[in-house]
Design an enzyme around this catalytic site. Structure first.
Site, PDB file in Angstrom:
ATOM      1  N   ASP A  10     -50.164 -31.849  66.965  1.00 51.41           N
ATOM      2  CA  ASP A  10     -49.760 -33.171  67.408  1.00 51.41           C
ATOM      3  C   ASP A  10     -49.194 -33.931  66.206  1.00 51.41           C
ATOM      4  O   ASP A  10     -49.788 -33.933  65.126  1.00 51.41           O
ATOM      5  CB  ASP A  10     -50.965 -33.921  67.993  1.00 51.41           C
ATOM      6  N   ILE A  11     -48.028 -34.576  66.403  1.00 54.66           N
ATOM      7  CA  ILE A  11     -47.431 -35.350  65.313  1.00 54.66           C
ATOM      8  C   ILE A  11     -48.236 -36.633  65.119  1.00 54.66           C
ATOM      9  O   ILE A  11     -48.428 -37.411  66.064  1.00 54.66           O
ATOM     10  CB  ILE A  11     -45.968 -35.694  65.622  1.00 54.66           C
ATOM     11  N   GLU A  63     -45.538 -35.498  72.088  1.00 53.42           N
ATOM     12  CA  GLU A  63     -45.399 -35.059  70.694  1.00 53.42           C
ATOM     13  C   GLU A  63     -46.322 -33.889  70.370  1.00 53.42           C
ATOM     14  O   GLU A  63     -46.606 -33.621  69.213  1.00 53.42           O
ATOM     15  CB  GLU A  63     -45.673 -36.226  69.739  1.00 53.42           C
TER      16      GLU A  63
END
Length: 368
Positions: free
Chosen positions: A190-191, A233
């Protein structure tokens, strides 16, 4: 004069070949000759004619054997449809049936009536054109279906696998692992603080960051691994034949690659970003099925986000279990909701376990 097609004339008498060549070339056909069965097969291998005019009675290899071999190659898709007219002095029904059964498409008896021959040639060439057009249409339709399937399995923004494709591949790779008892690992990435990219720089900048992260992950993965955008994301990597320790090491390398990368935005600005990763693998005593494996990676990612971000957390490791015992800690930036890590066996039905990987993943993404 318009060229109507290429005809291979096969006859052990050169005079017969030259007579037919003269007549057919005068009507606009391109004619090639072969004096025996093997020479005919060799000529077909070099360049497929549009039609074969084949003598039955020949030494060494007769016309019946030639047409049988051509039929076998057609059935095995080594050759396209090539109409064959058998020519013979034997006018019995028996001979005609034998030739047609062997794979011939028509029959003409000697001495050849040229008007009749030309009519039969034209008829079979029309059939061949219809066959060729049909085969071309089927090939185009198959190509189109392949393209549509690729589109349906590809994320339109990042050009890597989408969620549907990932779920299909996970199902296939899980079954493969169970059947051969080979390990399989998942990395859920996950960003970090992605919402602030959209808020501060705009959605085009966010799209640019997603594309670059996708290519960084894809470039680092092996060819046998599957890399896709799971949603928002979040990215998922499926690592066939990979044990948990190796997957954690690889996830740490991914984290370092992203941390060291400078992202270029459409307006010319640059920013830095990091990722958090959750890692799970099978065999594991608390992972019983593919949904349990996915849930374990997702829960591990949640712990990574809750305990500071820009880190890798392995399922059922010390950091994971400590967090489960402490019932979760608030993240410092407040971008994610607080959720208790399950701490219970992925794939088990114990109290506190989420109802499914989708619910836990969607909950985090809702406020990202």
């Amino acid at each position: 004069m318009e060229r109507k097609g290429r005809i291979l004339v096969v006859d052990d008498h050169e005079d017969n070949i030259e007579l037919l060549r003269a007549r057919l070339e005068a009507r606009g056909y391109v004619v090639e000759g072969a004096s025996d069965g093997q020479a005919a097969l060799d000529a077909v291998e070099r360049s497929c004619p549009d039609l074969i005019l084949l003598d039955v009675m020949m030494p060494k290899m007769d016309g019946m054997e030639v047409v049988r071999r051509l039929k076998a190659k057609r059935e095995s898709k080594e050759l396209p449809f090539i109409p064959v007219i058998m020519q013979t002095a034997l006018d019995s029904t028996e001979n005609k049936v034998e030739g047609l059964d062997a794979g011939a498409d028509d029959y003409i008896t000697k001495p050849i009536n040229f008007a009749e021959l030309e009519a039969r040639v034209n008829s079979l060439l029309r059939i061949k054109k219809l066959q060729s057009d049909l085969a071309e249409s089927e090939a185009e339709l198959s190509d189109l279906n392949d393209k549509l399937r690729r589109i349906s399995l590809t994320d339109g923004l990042t050009d890597i696998d989408n969620r549907r494709s990932l779920e299909e591949r996970l199902r296939e790779m899980w079954q493969h692992s169970i059947r051969l008892h080979e390990p399989i690992a998942l990395i859920m990435c996950d960003i970090d603080k992605f919402k602030s990219v959209n808020d501060n720089y705009g959605h085009q900048a966010g799209d640019s960051v997603l594309k670059e992260v996708a290519q960084l992950l894809k470039g680092a993965a092996r060819e046998i691994d599957r890399v896709g955008r799971y949603g928002g994301e979040e990215f998922l990597l499926i690592l066939q034949g990979t044990v948990l320790d190796a997957a954690v090491t690889f996830a740490e390398r991914l984290r370092e690659i992203v941390e060291g990368h400078t992202f270029s935005l459409p307006d010319g600005k640059t920013i830095k970003r990091t990722i958090s990763c959750g890692v799970a693998a099978w065999p594991h005593p608390r992972v019983n099925d593919q949904e349990g494996l996915l849930r374990a990676a997702d829960d591990s990612l949640y712990v990574a986000k809750e305990t500071g971000r820009n880190r890798v957390v392995r399922y059922d490791g010390k950091e994971f279990n400590d967090h489960a015992q402490n019932k979760g800690n608030n993240s410092s930036d407040g971008e994610k909701p607080v959720k208790q890590a399950t701490g219970s066996g992925a794939g088990s039905a114990t109290a506190g376990a989420p109802t499914g990987s989708k619910a836990s993943a969607e909950g985090r993404r809702a406020s990202a």
